[in-house]
Design a protein around this motif. Sequence first.
Motif, PDB file in Angstrom:
ATOM      1  N   ARG A  59       1.557  -0.402   5.606  1.00 56.51           N
ATOM      2  CA  ARG A  59       1.591   1.061   5.403  1.00 56.51           C
ATOM      3  C   ARG A  59       1.062   1.447   4.018  1.00 56.51           C
ATOM      4  NH1 ARG A  59       5.059   3.617   9.558  1.00 56.51           N
ATOM      5  NH2 ARG A  59       3.944   5.413   8.830  1.00 56.51           N
ATOM      6  N   VAL A  60       0.134   0.661   3.490  1.00 54.31           N
ATOM      7  CA  VAL A  60      -0.441   1.000   2.184  1.00 54.31           C
ATOM      8  C   VAL A  60      -1.044   2.405   2.255  1.00 54.31           C
ATOM      9  CG1 VAL A  60      -0.941  -1.276   1.191  1.00 54.31           C
ATOM     10  CG2 VAL A  60      -2.526  -0.292   2.871  1.00 54.31           C
ATOM     11  N   ASP A  61      -1.022   3.084   1.129  1.00 53.35           N
ATOM     12  CA  ASP A  61      -1.525   4.466   1.148  1.00 53.35           C
ATOM     13  C   ASP A  61      -2.536   4.734   0.025  1.00 53.35           C
ATOM     14  OD1 ASP A  61       0.192   4.396  -0.943  1.00 53.35           O
ATOM     15  OD2 ASP A  61       1.520   5.998  -0.241  1.00 53.35           O
ATOM     16  N   THR A  62      -3.206   3.692  -0.414  1.00 61.83           N
ATOM     17  CA  THR A  62      -4.283   3.893  -1.397  1.00 61.83           C
ATOM     18  C   THR A  62      -5.563   4.083  -0.584  1.00 61.83           C
ATOM     19  OG1 THR A  62      -3.074   2.335  -2.780  1.00 61.83           O
ATOM     20  CG2 THR A  62      -5.263   3.003  -3.542  1.00 61.83           C
ATOM     21  N   TYR A  63      -5.778   5.338  -0.189  1.00 62.38           N
ATOM     22  CA  TYR A  63      -6.864   5.622   0.761  1.00 62.38           C
ATOM     23  C   TYR A  63      -8.230   5.534   0.094  1.00 62.38           C
ATOM     24  CZ  TYR A  63      -2.782   7.305   3.222  1.00 62.38           C
ATOM     25  OH  TYR A  63      -1.542   7.378   3.801  1.00 62.38           O
ATOM     26  N   GLY A  64      -9.263   5.392   0.913  1.00 66.15           N
ATOM     27  CA  GLY A  64     -10.619   5.355   0.375  1.00 66.15           C
ATOM     28  C   GLY A  64     -11.518   4.388   1.129  1.00 66.15           C
ATOM     29  N   ILE A  65     -12.631   4.057   0.490  1.00 70.08           N
ATOM     30  CA  ILE A  65     -13.602   3.137   1.094  1.00 70.08           C
ATOM     31  C   ILE A  65     -13.287   1.707   0.639  1.00 70.08           C
ATOM     32  CG2 ILE A  65     -16.055   2.493   1.175  1.00 70.08           C
ATOM     33  CD1 ILE A  65     -16.804   5.390   0.875  1.00 70.08           C
ATOM     34  N   TYR A  66     -13.369   0.762   1.576  1.00 72.93           N
ATOM     35  CA  TYR A  66     -13.146  -0.655   1.272  1.00 72.93           C
ATOM     36  C   TYR A  66     -14.229  -1.499   1.939  1.00 72.93           C
ATOM     37  CZ  TYR A  66      -8.565   0.619  -0.516  1.00 72.93           C
ATOM     38  OH  TYR A  66      -7.559   1.171  -1.251  1.00 72.93           O
ATOM     39  N   HIS A  67     -14.549  -2.623   1.315  1.00 74.43           N
ATOM     40  CA  HIS A  67     -15.490  -3.573   1.912  1.00 74.43           C
ATOM     41  C   HIS A  67     -14.734  -4.784   2.456  1.00 74.43           C
ATOM     42  CE1 HIS A  67     -19.166  -2.085  -0.639  1.00 74.43           C
ATOM     43  NE2 HIS A  67     -18.744  -1.208   0.263  1.00 74.43           N
ATOM     44  N   TYR A  68     -15.096  -5.189   3.653  1.00 78.32           N
ATOM     45  CA  TYR A  68     -14.507  -6.426   4.199  1.00 78.32           C
ATOM     46  C   TYR A  68     -15.538  -7.202   5.009  1.00 78.32           C
ATOM     47  CZ  TYR A  68     -11.815  -9.965   6.428  1.00 78.32           C
ATOM     48  OH  TYR A  68     -11.383 -11.205   6.820  1.00 78.32           O
ATOM     49  N   SER A  69     -15.744  -8.439   4.628  1.00 79.34           N
ATOM     50  CA  SER A  69     -16.509  -9.386   5.458  1.00 79.34           C
ATOM     51  C   SER A  69     -15.855 -10.737   5.214  1.00 79.34           C
ATOM     52  CB  SER A  69     -17.978  -9.431   5.018  1.00 79.34           C
ATOM     53  OG  SER A  69     -18.068 -10.036   3.744  1.00 79.34           O
ATOM     54  N   ASN A  70     -16.303 -11.762   5.878  1.00 78.70           N
ATOM     55  CA  ASN A  70     -15.838 -13.091   5.499  1.00 78.70           C
ATOM     56  C   ASN A  70     -16.429 -13.446   4.133  1.00 78.70           C
ATOM     57  OD1 ASN A  70     -15.659 -14.084   8.907  1.00 78.70           O
ATOM     58  ND2 ASN A  70     -13.957 -14.063   7.486  1.00 78.70           N
ATOM     59  N   GLU A  71     -15.939 -14.552   3.546  1.00 76.38           N
ATOM     60  CA  GLU A  71     -16.444 -14.977   2.228  1.00 76.38           C
ATOM     61  C   GLU A  71     -17.745 -15.756   2.393  1.00 76.38           C
ATOM     62  OE1 GLU A  71     -15.525 -13.943  -0.540  1.00 76.38           O
ATOM     63  OE2 GLU A  71     -13.355 -13.930  -0.755  1.00 76.38           O
ATOM     64  N   GLY A  72     -18.531 -15.751   1.338  1.00 79.31           N
ATOM     65  CA  GLY A  72     -19.737 -16.578   1.308  1.00 79.31           C
ATOM     66  C   GLY A  72     -20.997 -15.781   1.590  1.00 79.31           C
ATOM     67  N   VAL A  73     -22.092 -16.490   1.618  1.00 73.49           N
ATOM     68  CA  VAL A  73     -23.411 -15.874   1.746  1.00 73.49           C
ATOM     69  C   VAL A  73     -24.229 -16.705   2.731  1.00 73.49           C
ATOM     70  CG1 VAL A  73     -25.528 -15.329   0.474  1.00 73.49           C
ATOM     71  CG2 VAL A  73     -23.320 -15.085  -0.659  1.00 73.49           C
ATOM     72  N   CYS A 123     -10.876  14.918   5.462  1.00 73.80           N
ATOM     73  CA  CYS A 123      -9.643  14.174   5.722  1.00 73.80           C
ATOM     74  C   CYS A 123      -9.082  13.608   4.414  1.00 73.80           C
ATOM     75  CB  CYS A 123     -10.010  13.040   6.683  1.00 73.80           C
ATOM     76  SG  CYS A 123      -8.668  12.093   7.317  1.00 73.80           S
ATOM     77  N   ASP A 124      -7.753  13.657   4.264  1.00 73.23           N
ATOM     78  CA  ASP A 124      -7.143  13.116   3.038  1.00 73.23           C
ATOM     79  C   ASP A 124      -6.739  11.655   3.208  1.00 73.23           C
ATOM     80  OD1 ASP A 124      -7.305  15.574   1.737  1.00 73.23           O
ATOM     81  OD2 ASP A 124      -5.457  16.259   2.729  1.00 73.23           O
ATOM     82  N   LYS A 125      -6.253  11.328   4.411  1.00 70.85           N
ATOM     83  CA  LYS A 125      -5.684   9.990   4.596  1.00 70.85           C
ATOM     84  C   LYS A 125      -6.603   9.139   5.461  1.00 70.85           C
ATOM     85  CE  LYS A 125      -0.968  11.591   4.031  1.00 70.85           C
ATOM     86  NZ  LYS A 125       0.374  11.651   4.616  1.00 70.85           N
ATOM     87  N   TYR A 126      -7.490   8.412   4.829  1.00 68.93           N
ATOM     88  CA  TYR A 126      -8.429   7.589   5.601  1.00 68.93           C
ATOM     89  C   TYR A 126      -8.697   6.269   4.896  1.00 68.93           C
ATOM     90  CZ  TYR A 126     -11.794   9.008   2.077  1.00 68.93           C
ATOM     91  OH  TYR A 126     -12.409   9.189   0.868  1.00 68.93           O
ATOM     92  N   PHE A 127      -8.969   5.260   5.708  1.00 67.84           N
ATOM     93  CA  PHE A 127      -9.547   4.013   5.215  1.00 67.84           C
ATOM     94  C   PHE A 127     -10.900   3.875   5.905  1.00 67.84           C
ATOM     95  CE2 PHE A 127      -4.997   3.273   4.808  1.00 67.84           C
ATOM     96  CZ  PHE A 127      -4.910   2.739   3.527  1.00 67.84           C
ATOM     97  N   ILE A 128     -11.955   3.799   5.132  1.00 63.72           N
ATOM     98  CA  ILE A 128     -13.272   3.490   5.690  1.00 63.72           C
ATOM     99  C   ILE A 128     -13.541   2.032   5.324  1.00 63.72           C
ATOM    100  CG2 ILE A 128     -15.759   3.927   5.514  1.00 63.72           C
ATOM    101  CD1 ILE A 128     -15.030   6.899   4.889  1.00 63.72           C
ATOM    102  N   ILE A 129     -13.675   1.189   6.327  1.00 69.11           N
ATOM    103  CA  ILE A 129     -13.915  -0.233   6.049  1.00 69.11           C
ATOM    104  C   ILE A 129     -15.360  -0.563   6.411  1.00 69.11           C
ATOM    105  CG2 ILE A 129     -13.163  -2.606   6.466  1.00 69.11           C
ATOM    106  CD1 ILE A 129     -10.493  -1.504   7.451  1.00 69.11           C
TER     107      ILE A 129
END
Length: 285
Positions: free
Chosen positions: A203-217, A143-149
């Motif tokens: 509609r951002v199109d900078t596809y790829g892998i991204y990390h998302y969680s809340n902040e902190g540890v 796939c060319d157009k994906y966001f993996i979060i």
Amino acid sequence: MLRVLVTGGNGQLANCIKEVSVNHKDSINLVYRSSKELDITDRDAVYEAFQEEDYHYCINTAAYTNVDGAEKDIENANLVNQIGPKNLAEVCNQNNIVLIHISTDFVFDGMQSVPYSEKDSTNALGEYGRSKLKGEQAIESVCDKYFIIRTSWLYSGHGSNFLKSMLKYGRERDSLSVVYDQVGTPTNAIDLAEVIFSILRSRVDTYGIYHYSNEGVASWYDFAKAIFDINKVDVQLLPIRTDAYPLPAKRPSFSVLDKGKIKKLLKIEIPYWRDSLKKACNTLE
Ligand SMILES: NC(=O)c1ccc[n+]([C@@H]2O[C@H](COP(=O)([O-])OP(=O)(O)OC[C@H]3O[C@@H](n4cnc5c(N)ncnc54)[C@H](OP(=O)(O)O)[C@@H]3O)[C@@H](O)[C@H]2O)c1
């Protein structure tokens, strides 16, 4: 009007997406398909589902999420977490649809002591993590157009999760033991849903892998302690080591995610985990 298909429509994250979607109903039309309505492992069914409507995005929240169950049920974990995403990626690619897929911090082995960035090497410790990693790789290859979060430690008022289990057990029992030597970041699934809408709306199109969680540890012990403090649950909480509570699947001892890339992409600030936990607790019945 943006048209979006959401798989795994009865799951925790899909329900959070439903909750947040009321704020976007004028511009985004979401169609939810439960596991019964659309089995993502069934290639023909997946192709059929995408013929019903001209979709712009697919959000894949469907997954085999039983981390310990996957150790013995490897075939099914791989079917849902690898073959399912591959089917979706193929149909999305053929129809110029952007795939937003959710993955996990369990693709890492936890040997790092600084937050994991998208560039860091993966090395899943268990079958669940391995199957999710194979799902990511399948998407990237077709796939060319994906966001993996990749996200971590999801909780909300929907479905089964650590917040709800702790509240239940904390109210039933006199004492509870929770591990203190696994560290990560709890994530309010509503915040993750908001981020998904931010991708849809911008509609951002900078596809790829991204990390998302809340902040902190936090450790699971810290997370449990905060749940009991916020909800005024009077239970004795005992910190224990992972080896005192053996489970079938090995988990990373450190899985804090570096969120710099997604913050820059969407120009967002991410809420601190304790603040988001308070927000979630305020909305619980
Ligand atoms: N929960 C966490 O702590 C966590 C942490 C990191 C990443 N994630 C990832 O976040 C995503 C959302 O997780 P969640 O917490 O919302 O999980 P969830 O509540 O378990 O939801 C997953 C959904 O997928 C559905 N599903 C299973 N097999 C399917 C199939 N073959 N076809 C279509 N649907 C299928 C399930 O339906 P049934 O109930 O009918 O089986 C369920 O409704 C997943 O990708 C997960 O790996 C979760």
